[in-house]
Design an enzyme around this catalytic site. Structure first.
Site, PDB file in Angstrom:
ATOM      1  N   ARG A 105      22.579 -11.076  24.332  1.00 44.96           N
ATOM      2  CA  ARG A 105      22.214 -11.333  23.035  1.00 44.96           C
ATOM      3  C   ARG A 105      21.266 -10.494  22.446  1.00 44.96           C
ATOM      4  NH1 ARG A 105      18.296 -16.725  24.208  1.00 44.96           N
ATOM      5  NH2 ARG A 105      16.632 -15.250  25.159  1.00 44.96           N
ATOM      6  N   ASN A 143      17.055 -16.993  16.016  1.00 42.80           N
ATOM      7  CA  ASN A 143      16.556 -17.434  17.180  1.00 42.80           C
ATOM      8  C   ASN A 143      15.670 -16.601  18.047  1.00 42.80           C
ATOM      9  OD1 ASN A 143      17.250 -19.591  19.491  1.00 42.80           O
ATOM     10  ND2 ASN A 143      17.373 -17.762  20.581  1.00 42.80           N
ATOM     11  N   GLU A 144      14.493 -17.051  18.164  1.00 44.67           N
ATOM     12  CA  GLU A 144      13.418 -16.091  18.808  1.00 44.67           C
ATOM     13  C   GLU A 144      13.506 -14.621  18.518  1.00 44.67           C
ATOM     14  OE1 GLU A 144      14.217 -16.541  23.142  1.00 44.67           O
ATOM     15  OE2 GLU A 144      13.061 -18.700  23.059  1.00 44.67           O
ATOM     16  N   GLU A 304      12.315 -25.689  21.705  1.00 51.38           N
ATOM     17  CA  GLU A 304      12.608 -25.654  23.014  1.00 51.38           C
ATOM     18  C   GLU A 304      11.330 -25.781  24.106  1.00 51.38           C
ATOM     19  OE1 GLU A 304      14.558 -22.274  23.984  1.00 51.38           O
ATOM     20  OE2 GLU A 304      15.996 -21.939  22.232  1.00 51.38           O
TER      21      GLU A 304
END
Length: 663
Positions: A105, A143-144, A304
């Site tokens: 990713r 995301n992050e 998270e």
């Protein structure tokens, strides 16, 4: 928010069997009331270029809504589909001239026009499809997100345009400011601007990192603006920031400026991971929460945090429950575990979720169930918990990057120094915020703690001096005030402008090489660990009081730590990197001297206090140890979990928690 959100990331698309109904049954039994979905499955929703299928998303949304579980939908742009990488290989991130292969990713260039075109299309299609669904309460963009080390051609070209704008096309001024005559690095024409992959110039390297951090800020704002076109008035937008990673969340994120990037969001959100079992101290939950809370000066969302995770992070009984309350005590309004079920193949197979691979109830699930029941009962007392800190840590992405370019140690970096200070405030139960030089509200605090403010403008240092003169207090560490905002070392006697308020200067710094600290105050004279790490500035007091010196007879005439009265305030200057014991004693004495609010308890008993939504003072007590601990001076009131009045003193069970609401 009206209630605490308690939930998990849920990946229906990853399941080896369809068990959606059973999962929802188990979630409902555990009082899970929110899930995050969708953020990693672009290749599932767009299997081929322009061929969209949101049926898995629809199925989950409908089922969650029927069960009364709220949903946060993530834009799916942090993992790109195979067809996009195949068709447009130029979207893949280039690091040091090498295009990265497909597979992992976050391996694309977030500024690439082709990537952005396709990312916009999937975001718009997805938002148009889900925004009106009654289950959806909010959206997570990407995301992050980080810059992933990208140095692709378009990034290099963008950096040149950024420099042109910053210096108004004045190459001579740019060359002079960045010292580019050194080793013939001078740039005499804009078209000669070299790739930053090979630069040896620390100023230029730091500026390039600053530019790449801005790419992240711009990218997230771009996604937020797209989502805003579709979201309903009662739906929020957030992002899950992460931190420097050392197997868990450790320090300030070097690849993203959280303080700038959070401005576009409705809520700050974060991913907070930590050591477990005997290594659990709660420090990571606290420091990450302090930063996330300060980003918006409001409650934040834990997008998270770990359930089982890897084998070294499986929690002791009671720790998962304790940690949920720890997040709330730092100002979180939501806690989501990563993730619901363990994955049966691919990269994160053994990063286990609430459920193991067999999907059966287990001790972790049972503890989530217990915690969920308690949170449902106590939610109105715990939601929107507000905290007022008297102390702020002033961290700096610019200084972090500059210290990376000019490290003070082969073993430790900026975040090690930050944590060596933060951890002692935490263990002494002194509440702190964490912010940066561009967002700090100085007059909100009695004490500012400044780790290695190496690269900073003259103007801001003068503002800090004025803050002290008006009655504020500052703790500086070594390497503060050394270079300007372009990492150009000041020609003044060090620490430059800081000298005015600190009452000290120095001309030399050395490696300790076994030198030890010699305390000059009663508490520092009694320390057992007088060792020094990495760095010694040979301080010469001008008006400052000497708190510690060095034991090497060749350096014994110099000060190591000083304190100076300046106007109505004062400054402690640490010219060395001492032990945790020295920092603890120094902080304990200073906090008492400047009359900050404190508690009688110290670690392993951690105390967090603030105001709840009912207007009452709420005090959390945590025992971060495997031994029972006594709270000797508790706040008088009602302990909410047991629904019992507090006594003169009470016991905290191993890994226990108590929450006292004042009468």
């Amino acid at each position: 928010m009206k209630n605490i959100l308690y939930g998990t990331a849920y990946y229906y698309e990853y399941l080896p069997v369809d068990r959606l109904d059973k999962d929802i049954e188990m979630m409902t039994a555990a009082n899970i009331n929110v899930v995050r979905i969708g953020e990693s499955t672009w290749g599932t929703y767009e299997k081929q270029d322009g061929v969209f299928d949101f049926s898995p998303l629809d199925k989950v949304l409908d089922a969650m809504h029927a069960a009364g579980i709220k949903v946060i939908v993530g834009t799916p742009t942090y993992a790109i589909p195979t067809w996009l990488a195949k068709k447009y290989p130029e979207v893949m991130v280039q690091i040091n001239g090498q295009r990265q292969p497909y597979g992992a990713r976050q391996i694309f260039d977030i500024s690439n026009p082709t990537f952005l075109r396709y990312a916009e299309r999937i975001i718009r299609k997805m938002m148009a499809h889900v925004a009106h669904h009654p289950a959806v309460i909010g959206f997570q963009v990407d995301n992050e997100t980080k810059h992933y080390g990208t140095s692709s051609e378009n990034v290099q070209k963008g950096f040149v345009q950024y420099i042109k704008q910053e210096f108004n096309n004045d190459l001579d001024r740019f060359n002079h400011e960045f010292g580019l005559d050194y080793w013939s690095n001078r740039i005499n024409a804009w078209e000669d601007f070299p790739s930053m992959d090979g630069t040896i110039n620390g100023s230029l390297k730091a500026e390039f990192d600053k530019y790449r951090q801005q790419l992240v800020t711009d990218y997230l704002k771009w996604q937020v603006d797209l989502v805003k076109e579709y979201r309903q008035p009662d739906q929020f937008i957030t992002h899950n920031f992460d931190f420097e990673w050392r197997g868990y969340s450790y320090g300030v994120q070097p690849d993203v400026n959280h303080f700038d990037a959070s401005e576009a969001l409705d809520y700050a959100g974060g991913d907070i991971y930590h050591p477990s079992r005997k290594h659990l101290t709660g420090t990571e939950v606290s420091f990450a929460g302090d930063e996330l809370r300060t980003l918006k000066h409001d409650n934040y969302l834990v997008m998270e945090t770990q359930a089982q995770a890897f084998k070294q992070q499986v929690p002791y009984p009671g720790q998962l429950r304790q940690l949920a309350y720890s997040h709330l005590a730092s100002g979180a309004n939501m806690i989501e575990y990563w993730h619901w079920h363990s994955i049966h193949n691919s990269a994160e197979t053994y990063w286990k979720g609430i459920l193991s691979h067999d999907f059966q109830p287990n001790p972790v699930y049972n503890e989530v169930k217990q915690t969920g029941a308690e949170l449902k009962k106590l939610s109105s007392h715990l939601v929107n918990f507000k905290i007022k800190s008297e102390v702020a840590f002033l961290v700096s992405n610019q200084s972090l990057t500059a210290v990376n370019a000019f490290p003070f140690s082969d073993e430790r970096n900026y975040n090690d120094l930050f944590r060596s200070l933060y951890d002692q405030f935490y263990r002494l139960n002194v509440r702190t915020d964490i912010t940066d030089e561009h967002h700090i509200k100085l007059d909100d605090y009695k004490l500012i703690v400044v780790p290695a403010l190496y690269s900073i403008s003259d103007d801001f240092l003068k503002v800090l001096n004025d803050y002290v003169k008006r009655g504020g207090h500052v703790i500086y560490t070594f390497k503060s005030g050394f270079a300007d905002e372009h990492v150009k070392v000041r020609t003044d006697r060090q620490p430059g402008i800081v000298s005015e308020a600190s009452g000290v200067h120095y001309e030399m710094f050395v490696d300790p090489d076994g030198t030890k600290l010699v305390g000059q105050t009663p508490s520092l004279q009694d320390v057992k660990d007088d060792s020094l790490k990495d760095w010694m500035e040979l301080l010469i007091p001008d008006t400052a009081e000497v708190l510690a010196t060095y034991d090497d007879p060749n350096w014994s005439d110099y000060a190591a730590i000083t304190k100076n009265q300046f106007g109505k305030g004062s400054v402690i200057y640490m010219g060395c990197y001492p032990s945790a014991e020295v920092i603890t004693d120094l902080v304990r004495d200073y906090v008492k001297e400047i009359k900050l609010n404190t508690f009688a308890e110290n670690f392993p008993v951690i105390v967090k206090q603030g105001q709840n939504d009912l207007g009452k003072t709420l005090t959390y007590y945590f025992n971060y140890s495997s031994k029972s601990q006594t709270v000797k001076q508790p706040v008088a009131g009602n302990e909410l979990i047991s629904d019992q009045p507090t006594q003169q003193q009470f016991q905290l069970a191993p890994w226990g928690v108590a929450i006292v609401e004042e009468d």
